[in-house]
Design an enzyme around this catalytic site. Structure first.
Site, mmCIF file in Angstrom:
data_model
loop_
_atom_site.group_PDB
_atom_site.id
_atom_site.type_symbol
_atom_site.label_atom_id
_atom_site.label_comp_id
_atom_site.label_asym_id
_atom_site.label_seq_id
_atom_site.Cartn_x
_atom_site.Cartn_y
_atom_site.Cartn_z
ATOM 1 N N SER A 40 0.868 -1.183 0.000
ATOM 2 C CA SER A 40 0.000 0.000 0.000
ATOM 3 C C SER A 40 0.902 1.229 0.000
ATOM 4 O O SER A 40 0.981 1.978 0.960
ATOM 5 C CB SER A 40 -0.918 -0.007 1.225
ATOM 6 O OG SER A 40 -0.174 -0.001 2.426
ATOM 7 N N HIS A 153 -3.324 -6.262 2.650
ATOM 8 C CA HIS A 153 -2.429 -7.279 3.212
ATOM 9 C C HIS A 153 -3.153 -8.601 3.453
ATOM 10 O O HIS A 153 -2.552 -9.603 3.794
ATOM 11 C CB HIS A 153 -1.806 -6.792 4.526
ATOM 12 C CG HIS A 153 -0.856 -5.654 4.309
ATOM 13 N ND1 HIS A 153 -0.317 -4.934 5.349
ATOM 14 C CD2 HIS A 153 -0.355 -5.105 3.181
ATOM 15 C CE1 HIS A 153 0.472 -3.992 4.861
ATOM 16 N NE2 HIS A 153 0.459 -4.072 3.550
ATOM 17 N N GLU A 163 -4.333 -2.641 9.416
ATOM 18 C CA GLU A 163 -3.527 -3.139 10.528
ATOM 19 C C GLU A 163 -4.169 -2.854 11.882
ATOM 20 O O GLU A 163 -4.533 -1.721 12.174
ATOM 21 C CB GLU A 163 -2.132 -2.481 10.504
ATOM 22 C CG GLU A 163 -1.412 -2.753 9.191
ATOM 23 C CD GLU A 163 -0.114 -1.972 9.035
ATOM 24 O OE1 GLU A 163 0.437 -1.498 10.053
ATOM 25 O OE2 GLU A 163 0.330 -1.831 7.889
ATOM 26 N N GLU A 204 1.904 -9.620 7.035
ATOM 27 C CA GLU A 204 2.732 -9.173 8.154
ATOM 28 C C GLU A 204 2.630 -10.108 9.356
ATOM 29 O O GLU A 204 3.007 -9.753 10.475
ATOM 30 C CB GLU A 204 2.371 -7.726 8.531
ATOM 31 C CG GLU A 204 2.653 -6.778 7.356
ATOM 32 C CD GLU A 204 2.561 -5.306 7.701
ATOM 33 O OE1 GLU A 204 2.071 -4.960 8.795
ATOM 34 O OE2 GLU A 204 2.995 -4.487 6.868
ATOM 35 N N ASP A 241 -3.759 1.098 11.816
ATOM 36 C CA ASP A 241 -3.423 1.735 10.536
ATOM 37 C C ASP A 241 -4.453 1.328 9.501
ATOM 38 O O ASP A 241 -4.329 0.283 8.872
ATOM 39 C CB ASP A 241 -2.009 1.319 10.068
ATOM 40 C CG ASP A 241 -1.668 1.948 8.718
ATOM 41 O OD1 ASP A 241 -2.429 2.821 8.252
ATOM 42 O OD2 ASP A 241 -0.630 1.562 8.134
ATOM 43 N N GLU A 284 -2.777 5.646 12.539
ATOM 44 C CA GLU A 284 -1.921 5.986 11.389
ATOM 45 C C GLU A 284 -2.775 6.048 10.124
ATOM 46 O O GLU A 284 -3.667 5.210 9.940
ATOM 47 C CB GLU A 284 -0.854 4.885 11.263
ATOM 48 C CG GLU A 284 0.059 5.037 10.059
ATOM 49 C CD GLU A 284 0.946 3.812 9.893
ATOM 50 O OE1 GLU A 284 1.307 3.175 10.909
ATOM 51 O OE2 GLU A 284 1.273 3.471 8.740
ATOM 52 N N ASP A 311 1.643 8.431 7.250
ATOM 53 C CA ASP A 311 2.509 7.509 6.507
ATOM 54 C C ASP A 311 2.515 7.925 5.028
ATOM 55 O O ASP A 311 3.422 8.651 4.583
ATOM 56 C CB ASP A 311 1.991 6.078 6.712
ATOM 57 C CG ASP A 311 2.672 5.042 5.833
ATOM 58 O OD1 ASP A 311 3.678 5.364 5.184
ATOM 59 O OD2 ASP A 311 2.194 3.887 5.793
ATOM 60 N N LYS A 336 9.907 5.046 7.088
ATOM 61 C CA LYS A 336 10.265 3.849 6.331
ATOM 62 C C LYS A 336 11.459 4.194 5.445
ATOM 63 O O LYS A 336 11.365 5.099 4.599
ATOM 64 C CB LYS A 336 9.107 3.432 5.426
ATOM 65 C CG LYS A 336 7.884 2.861 6.139
ATOM 66 C CD LYS A 336 6.692 2.846 5.180
ATOM 67 C CE LYS A 336 5.549 1.991 5.685
ATOM 68 N NZ LYS A 336 4.301 2.244 4.896
ATOM 69 N N HIS A 364 8.672 -1.319 9.322
ATOM 70 C CA HIS A 364 9.032 -2.283 8.266
ATOM 71 C C HIS A 364 8.141 -2.034 7.051
ATOM 72 O O HIS A 364 7.364 -1.082 7.038
ATOM 73 C CB HIS A 364 8.798 -3.707 8.802
ATOM 74 C CG HIS A 364 7.348 -4.002 9.083
ATOM 75 N ND1 HIS A 364 6.822 -5.263 9.161
ATOM 76 C CD2 HIS A 364 6.293 -3.154 9.292
ATOM 77 C CE1 HIS A 364 5.522 -5.195 9.403
ATOM 78 N NE2 HIS A 364 5.184 -3.944 9.496
ATOM 79 N N LYS A 387 6.915 -0.524 14.454
ATOM 80 C CA LYS A 387 6.023 -1.618 14.065
ATOM 81 C C LYS A 387 6.770 -2.488 13.078
ATOM 82 O O LYS A 387 7.353 -2.005 12.106
ATOM 83 C CB LYS A 387 4.711 -1.084 13.482
ATOM 84 C CG LYS A 387 4.806 -0.289 12.187
ATOM 85 C CD LYS A 387 3.407 -0.061 11.603
ATOM 86 C CE LYS A 387 3.473 0.449 10.184
ATOM 87 N NZ LYS A 387 2.141 0.611 9.568
HETATM 88 P P1 PGA Z 1 3.097 -1.390 3.027
HETATM 89 O O1 PGA Z 1 2.156 -1.123 4.273
HETATM 90 O O2 PGA Z 1 4.441 -1.785 3.486
HETATM 91 O O3 PGA Z 1 2.370 -2.478 2.289
HETATM 92 O O4 PGA Z 1 3.111 -0.101 2.221
HETATM 93 C C1 PGA Z 1 2.629 -0.651 5.488
HETATM 94 C C2 PGA Z 1 1.875 0.554 5.947
HETATM 95 O O5 PGA Z 1 0.925 1.025 5.285
HETATM 96 O O6 PGA Z 1 2.211 1.082 7.001
HETATM 97 ZN ZN ZN Z 2 0.709 2.775 6.924
#
Ligand code: PGA
Ligand code: ZN
Length: 426
Positions: A40, A153, A163, A204, A241, A284, A311, A336, A364, A387
């Site tokens: 995403s 996911h 999440e 995840e 999230d 998030e 994010d 990230k 991650h 996370k």
């Molecule tokens: P992604 O998702 O690693 O698939 O982009 C993680 C997130 O949205 O925090």
């Molecule tokens: Zn996110």
């Protein structure tokens, strides 16, 4: 000094190719790093370079990025002092010459950036967290464990929200927090099986049951916390999230589990109700990456109740984080490495957050390798929370295991961040 630079294609946790780099000194000291990949992804992220050759890995090959390391990048950086991280990263940025690392690829640049940092730590005979953070690197983060996976996911079968995480902030140490998280995870598994729901896991490592609402996962998690013998909200709280950019279209939020599309104001009310009923301390991407006005409203309404993390909104880029700080849109940025594509720029993003009392929530990606760089980095930066998935699946647990190793190595000097890692105000 840097001698050999070598890249290859390896597989990530989804079985897709990614870049791994090995770097060495003339006396054969060697270090290795690999890069993750999101599903995403934010639209403003640095470019992940893929071959697009349908005959290999369905177009997802990374041979071009690998070749860039093995030719152009390697030639440009050979001979530099491996401790000159900023100089190295600037050299690669200049060599690439584009805004978003589209020419060489952020996956190529980042793998080199991380491998060189690890080699420098080795040359300095220091653990990575110490090399990156110096003597202040003694704060162990609250592990925010994603125990129910929805959204993309879970291939659209589960909740709309991507999440549902647990944060054992009341534990005395990181190792105890990991234990508590694992116990809740196992309790949740029992609860799902007793309800005849699937306990198969998503990308995840969290469970990905088919559910009727976004409330149900929260109910299951509260039950699991209690079943494991902990107090919801006092020992262990919930982080969420929704990754809402994924269900944002035409200015509205389209939830599979709601009859009509919701505005940003209605979404904010929806989150407020969930916060009334469940111990949620972090939200998030509650709103989408292009909904800057919506974020302002969200922050005004809920900024005192939960840490609000951007994010897709900020993509670890100081340019967007600065706008968020100036306009008071959030209280933290997700961090990230591969959203921005070099170690130095990631450090800049965290420094900007910390200078303004913002949280830096280290993360991650949903496609990972067993590389544990972010565990050391989180301790080095005193980021207080991270996370990195469920306490399940090798590529996820390896980060938590590394944090436990670091805690043990620090001994008496280790501190656990606890609840104060979560920035709530406004
Ligand atoms: P992604 O998702 O690693 O698939 O982009 C993680 C997130 O949205 O925090
Ligand atoms: Zn996110």
């Amino acid at each position: 000094t840097l001698d050999k630079v070598y890249a290859r294609e390896i597989l990530d946790s989804r079985g897709n190719p990614t870049v791994e780099v090995e770097v060495s000194t003339p006396d054969e000291q060697m270090a290795r790093a690999s890069v993750p990949s999101g599903a995403s992804t934010g639209s403003r992220e640095a470019a992940e370079r893929r071959d697009g050759d349908a005959g290999r890995y369905g177009g997802k090959g990374v041979k071009k990025a690998v070749n860039a390391v093995n030719t152009e990048i390697g030639e440009a950086i050979r001979g530099i002092d491996v401790r000159e991280q900023r100089h190295l990263d600037n050299l690669m940025l200049a060599l690439d010459g584009t805004e978003n690392k589209t020419r060489l690829g952020a996956n190529a640049i980042l793998a080199v950036s991380l491998a060189v940092a690890r080699l420098a730590a080795q040359v300095m005979q220091q653990p990575l967290y110490r090399y990156l953070g110096g003597l202040r690197a003694n704060l162990l983060p609250v592990p925010c464990m994603n125990i129910i996976n929805g959204g993309v996911h879970a291939r659209g079968q589960g909740a709309d929200f991507q999440e549902f995480m647990i944060a054992p902030h009341g534990a005395p140490t990181l190792s105890e927090a990991v234990r508590q998280g694992s116990e809740v995870y196992q309790a949740l598994r029992q609860i799902l099986l007793a309800k005849n729901l699937s306990a198969a896991v998503g990308d995840e490592g969290g469970f990905a049951p088919t559910v009727a609402s976004n409330r149900e996962p929260l109910e299951f998690i509260v039950q699991a916390i209690e079943k494991a013998g902990y107090r919801p909200g006092e020992d262990i709280s919930i982080c969420m999230d929704p990754a809402s950019s994924e269900f944002y279209r035409d200015g509205k939020y389209h939830l599979r589990t709601e009859s009509s599309a919701l505005s940003a104001i209605e979404m904010t009310d929806y989150y407020g109700e969930l916060m009334d009923q469940f111990p949620i301390i972090l939200l998030e991407d509650g709103l989408a990456e292009d909904d800057w006005d919506g974020w302002k409203h969200l922050y005004q309404q809920l900024g005192s109740r939960a840490e609000l993390v951007g994010d897709d909104l900020f993509v670890t880029n100081v340019k967007y984080i600065r706008r968020g700080i100036e306009e008071n849109l959030a209280s933290a940025a997700l961090i990230k490495l591969n959203q921005i594509g070099s170690l130095s720029e990631t450090f800049d993003a965290v420094a900007l957050c910390q200078q303004h009392g913002w949280g830096a929530f280290i993360s991650h990606r949903s496609g990972e390798t067993t590389d544990t760089f972010i565990a050391d980095m989180t301790v080095a930066l005193r980021a207080g929370h991270l996370k990195t998935g469920a306490p399940c699946r090798g590529e996820r647990v390896e980060k938590y295991n590394q944090l436990m190793r670091i805690e043990q190595a620090l001994g008496e000097g280790a501190q656990y961040a606890g609840l104060q890692a979560f920035t709530r105000r406004g």
